[in-house]
Every structure is written in structure tokens, then in C-alpha cells.
Design a protein around this motif. Structure first.
Motif: not given
Length: 125
Positions: A108-110, A112
Motif C-alpha cells: 500500500y502506497l496511499h 484515502a
């Protein structure tokens, strides 16, 4: 693709059966599509994304988490042949999508999340 041996052209295919060989893409962008997938095909879609991504390829996902549709679309849908109730066929909470695109296969990089949508940027392991 400039300088590539493989020339990518537009193709129409299902997200549950992508018409490209294994490891074809460095990145995939999928925005506001997955909530329209038949629920029985969700696992196949994830498998196809994983299959066509190169090792360490990046997957960009934006997924609606609500059945709500903004007023502009409600007006259009009411005046069209489409049924408003079937536009979002796969509306699930964020945890569902995080489990489907799990940490065993992706880094997981990001992440939201809002009440309306989930954005995930993942790197294939």
C-alpha cells in the motif's frame, strides 16, 4: 509507447478478462469502475489486474462507496432507459476493497477514504 517493442492500441475488454498478456503494464488506472462490476466477478477482476501488472507495477484505484449519485446524473438516469438502482452493483465498505486487494499481493502506497469513495495506490509485490 515510444521505443517499445509492444505497441499498445485501444482495446475494449471486460475488467474480469483483460485481453493482454501477463505482465503487460507498468501501471493500471481504474477510476469509478469497480462499483459497476457484477459482485460475482470481483475476485476475477482483482486477479486480472494482478496478472497484467508487471512485477512492482502500480495500481491506481478510485472506488465509490455509496449508492448515491449526484443530482446531475439522477436527472439523466430518470430520462434514460437505465435503472438508477443497478448503476452501482457492487457497493461495499472500504474494508471489503482493502481485503480484496490485500497486503499479501500488494504494498500500500496511499489510502484515502471518505464516506463517498476510496482511493488506493498499490504496488504489486
Amino acid at each position: 509507447l515510444v521505443g517499445s517493442e509492444m505497441c499498445i492500441r485501444d482495446r475494449v475488454s471486460s475488467v474480469s478478462k483483460i485481453d493482454y498478456p501477463k505482465g503487460s503494464f507498468h501501471a493500471l488506472l481504474c477510476t469509478d469502475v469497480l462499483e459497476h462490476v457484477d459482485p460475482s466477478e470481483a475476485g476475477m477482476v482483482e486477479s486480472e489486474f494482478y496478472r497484467v501488472l508487471k512485477p512492482k507495477g502500480t495500481l491506481f484505484l478510485n472506488i465509490a462507496l455509496a449508492k448515491e449519485i449526484n443530482t446531475k446524473w439522477k436527472k439523466w438516469v430518470k430520462s434514460s432507459k437505465y435503472d438508477l438502482d443497478c448503476l452501482h452493483t457492487l457497493v461495499e465498505p472500504a474494508d471489503y476493497w482493502k481485503e480484496l486487494f490485500n497486503a499479501d499481493k500488494y504494498r500500500y502506497l496511499h489510502v484515502a477514504c471518505s464516506r463517498h469513495g476510496l482511493t488506493l495506490i498499490l504496488r504489486k509485490k
